[in-house]
Scaffold this active site. Structure first.
Site, mmCIF file in Angstrom:
data_model
loop_
_atom_site.group_PDB
_atom_site.id
_atom_site.type_symbol
_atom_site.label_atom_id
_atom_site.label_comp_id
_atom_site.label_asym_id
_atom_site.label_seq_id
_atom_site.Cartn_x
_atom_site.Cartn_y
_atom_site.Cartn_z
ATOM 1 N N ARG A 139 0.855 -1.207 0.000
ATOM 2 C CA ARG A 139 0.000 0.000 0.000
ATOM 3 C C ARG A 139 0.885 1.249 0.000
ATOM 4 O O ARG A 139 0.598 2.237 -0.659
ATOM 5 C CB ARG A 139 -0.965 -0.003 1.197
ATOM 6 C CG ARG A 139 -1.671 1.341 1.380
ATOM 7 C CD ARG A 139 -2.947 1.280 2.236
ATOM 8 N NE ARG A 139 -2.849 0.427 3.388
ATOM 9 C CZ ARG A 139 -2.156 0.713 4.500
ATOM 10 N NH1 ARG A 139 -1.483 1.846 4.597
ATOM 11 N NH2 ARG A 139 -2.116 -0.133 5.496
ATOM 12 N N TYR A 165 -16.704 15.885 -15.671
ATOM 13 C CA TYR A 165 -17.238 14.522 -15.605
ATOM 14 C C TYR A 165 -18.293 14.446 -14.481
ATOM 15 O O TYR A 165 -18.036 14.915 -13.364
ATOM 16 C CB TYR A 165 -16.096 13.536 -15.371
ATOM 17 C CG TYR A 165 -16.586 12.155 -15.034
ATOM 18 C CD1 TYR A 165 -17.487 11.500 -15.871
ATOM 19 C CD2 TYR A 165 -16.192 11.514 -13.869
ATOM 20 C CE1 TYR A 165 -17.969 10.243 -15.559
ATOM 21 C CE2 TYR A 165 -16.663 10.249 -13.549
ATOM 22 C CZ TYR A 165 -17.560 9.617 -14.396
ATOM 23 O OH TYR A 165 -18.046 8.385 -14.082
ATOM 24 N N ASP A 197 -7.582 18.372 -14.416
ATOM 25 C CA ASP A 197 -7.908 17.019 -14.850
ATOM 26 C C ASP A 197 -7.555 16.951 -16.337
ATOM 27 O O ASP A 197 -8.229 17.564 -17.168
ATOM 28 C CB ASP A 197 -9.397 16.737 -14.597
ATOM 29 C CG ASP A 197 -9.773 15.302 -14.938
ATOM 30 O OD1 ASP A 197 -9.122 14.716 -15.840
ATOM 31 O OD2 ASP A 197 -10.717 14.769 -14.336
ATOM 32 N N LYS A 228 -8.732 5.832 -19.073
ATOM 33 C CA LYS A 228 -8.965 6.357 -20.421
ATOM 34 C C LYS A 228 -7.706 6.211 -21.275
ATOM 35 O O LYS A 228 -7.213 5.119 -21.440
ATOM 36 C CB LYS A 228 -9.434 7.808 -20.324
ATOM 37 C CG LYS A 228 -10.446 8.051 -19.203
ATOM 38 C CD LYS A 228 -11.710 7.235 -19.348
ATOM 39 C CE LYS A 228 -12.715 7.607 -18.278
ATOM 40 N NZ LYS A 228 -13.496 6.503 -17.778
HETATM 41 O O1 P1T Z 1 -13.858 6.361 -13.854
HETATM 42 P P1 P1T Z 1 -12.667 6.825 -13.096
HETATM 43 O O2 P1T Z 1 -11.400 6.141 -13.461
HETATM 44 O O3 P1T Z 1 -12.911 6.891 -11.611
HETATM 45 O O4 P1T Z 1 -12.389 8.355 -13.581
HETATM 46 C C1 P1T Z 1 -13.248 9.408 -13.298
HETATM 47 C C2 P1T Z 1 -13.063 10.479 -14.325
HETATM 48 C C3 P1T Z 1 -12.309 11.599 -13.999
HETATM 49 N N1 P1T Z 1 -12.101 12.595 -14.886
HETATM 50 C C4 P1T Z 1 -12.605 12.534 -16.131
HETATM 51 C C5 P1T Z 1 -12.368 13.670 -17.080
HETATM 52 C C6 P1T Z 1 -13.348 11.421 -16.539
HETATM 53 O O5 P1T Z 1 -13.825 11.390 -17.783
HETATM 54 C C7 P1T Z 1 -13.598 10.370 -15.607
HETATM 55 C C8 P1T Z 1 -14.409 9.177 -15.977
HETATM 56 N N2 P1T Z 1 -15.257 9.364 -17.089
HETATM 57 C C9 P1T Z 1 -16.120 8.454 -17.593
HETATM 58 C C10 P1T Z 1 -16.306 7.230 -17.080
HETATM 59 C C11 P1T Z 1 -16.889 8.894 -18.769
HETATM 60 O O6 P1T Z 1 -17.497 8.067 -19.493
HETATM 61 O O7 P1T Z 1 -16.891 10.105 -19.042
#
Ligand code: P1T
Length: 387
Positions: free
Chosen positions: A53, A105, A177, A202
């Site tokens: 961790r 998001y 972000d 992503k």
């Molecule tokens: O899904 P996660 O790995 O927890 O990420 C969150 C997140 C944070 N910032 C941005 C710009 C994102 O697009 C996302 C996650 N977005 C999607 C799942 C979506 O379909 O837009």
């Protein structure tokens, strides 16, 4: 002979930063160190790792490499993008204030609005495409400026350098972000931001087979606090997923170029299509912040927002007719995805707020993959013209 002082190129660092052949076997790929714990020769004496961790050699290789690509020394790989955001907001205390962009998001908005706001953190949401809007929103208690640029799903672009100047004059830290651009197309720290967040789910991983996040900074003090929080909160990325992300970084540059080339062609095709009302893509001259995008980013990415002529039924029909595009949330994978933000990714945003910022029933969001672009265009054309 190569000039040793020249900084190595992005593609070189994506393949080598933080990595050396394994000293015990010579394996050129960083091994998957699945061990949860590490032997100590005497209490407190170990070879740099004591418990996974707190630190893991495979995760560290990924963290070092991705931080290097953002021009930074510190990266903290998390179990998801949302855990990355959670870890950053834990830098704050009840009573602190955050200024955030008004489009982001839906899951990040939900985290702020339904979790942290209940714990006494205050949020103001603003259209920050005009940097002048920030000054009047800052309060003595403002600690963080939260930018997502380009935004999800409307692809608004904010001026990171100008906004960072305003924030820093008041001692406010800036988070970007950078999920939509990846470090290949945009490097917010070089523009003045203090922290970068990615949902590695992503583009960084790029193959739609894991959930992950990473928080990156080059500031020693923030790094110490983030490192503490990553370990104390414990939402770190699994070793296996760190391994996959490390492997994916090696092709990030070629994937991003392919996403962008396809996205630009599809954007142009859709902009000329009689069944399409409007296309939002930072690479089109019609994008309201096209000049800023061209200045601040080295490419325009693979995401498009498309307003159809018609209504919700038209949108449903198109979504049911596509064959190569998969109707699914998420983005940034090699395969093309399409979705309906109002019903899917941004359902957690209040309907009135959604409409106010432009997430309406005819809006589709497209994550352009790296398939043959003619096939993608044919698929969209068939779906659009079908009655
Ligand atoms: O899904 P996660 O790995 O927890 O990420 C969150 C997140 C944070 N910032 C941005 C710009 C994102 O697009 C996302 C996650 N977005 C999607 C799942 C979506 O379909 O837009």
């Amino acid at each position: 002979m190569a000039d040793k002082r020249r900084k190595l190129g992005f593609e070189t660092r994506a393949i080598h930063a933080g990595q050396r052949p394994d000293p015990t076997t010579g394996a050129i790929m960083t091994p998957l160190y699945l061990s949860s714990t590490f032997a100590q020769s005497e209490p407190g004496k170990h070879q740099g790792f004591d418990y996974s961790r707190s630190g893991n050699p495979t995760r560290l290789a990924f963290e070092t490499c991705v931080a290097d690509l953002e021009g930074a020394r510190y990266g903290y790989a998390m179990a998801s993008g949302c855990v990355g955001a959670t870890t950053i907001v834990h830098l704050l205390s009840a009573g602190d204030h955050v200024v955030a962009c008004d489009d982001m998001y839906g899951g990040t908005f939900r985290l702020f609005d339904k979790v942290f706001a209940r714990q006494g953190i205050q949020f103001s949401y603003l259209d920050l495409t005009d940097p002048g809007a920030l000054e009047s929103a800052l309060q003595p208690s403002t600690k963080l400026l939260w930018l997502e640029t380009p935004t999800n799903p409307l692809l608004k672009i904010m001026d990171i350098a100008a906004l960072s100047d305003v924030a820093h004059a008041q001692g406010v830290h800036v988070v970007v972000d950078n999920t939509f651009m990846s470090p290949y197309f945009q490097q917010p720290l070089a523009l003045g931001a203090d922290m970068v967040l990615h949902s590695t789910t992503k583009y960084i991983n790029g193959h739609s087979d894991l959930i992950g996040g990473v928080v990156i900074t080059d500031d020693d003090e923030l790094a110490e606090q983030l490192g503490f929080l990553a370990n104390a909160l414990g939402g770190v990325q699994s070793t296996f997923d760190s391994y996959l992300c490390l492997r994916s970084l090696k092709t990030l540059a070629v994937r991003m170029r392919a996403h962008e080339a396809n996205a630009l062609q599809i954007a142009r095709f859709l902009e000329a299509h009689p069944r399409v009302d409007r296309v939002v893509y930072p690479g089109l001259p019609s994008h309201p912040q096209h000049d800023l995008a061209a200045r601040q980013m080295s490419g325009f990415g693979g995401m498009l927002a498309v307003y159809l002529k018609g209504d919700l039924e038209t949108a449903r029909r198109v979504l049911s007719r596509v064959e190569l595009f998969t109707l699914a949330e998420s983005l940034g994978g090699v395969e093309s995805l399409i979705e309906h933000p109002a019903i899917m990714t941004h359902a957690s945003v209040d309907p009135a707020q959604r409409r106010a910022i432009g997430i309406d029933d005819t809006l589709l969001r497209i994550s352009v993959g790296i398939e043959s672009v003619d096939d993608l265009i044919d698929d969209l054309d068939r779906a659009l013209v079908a009655r």
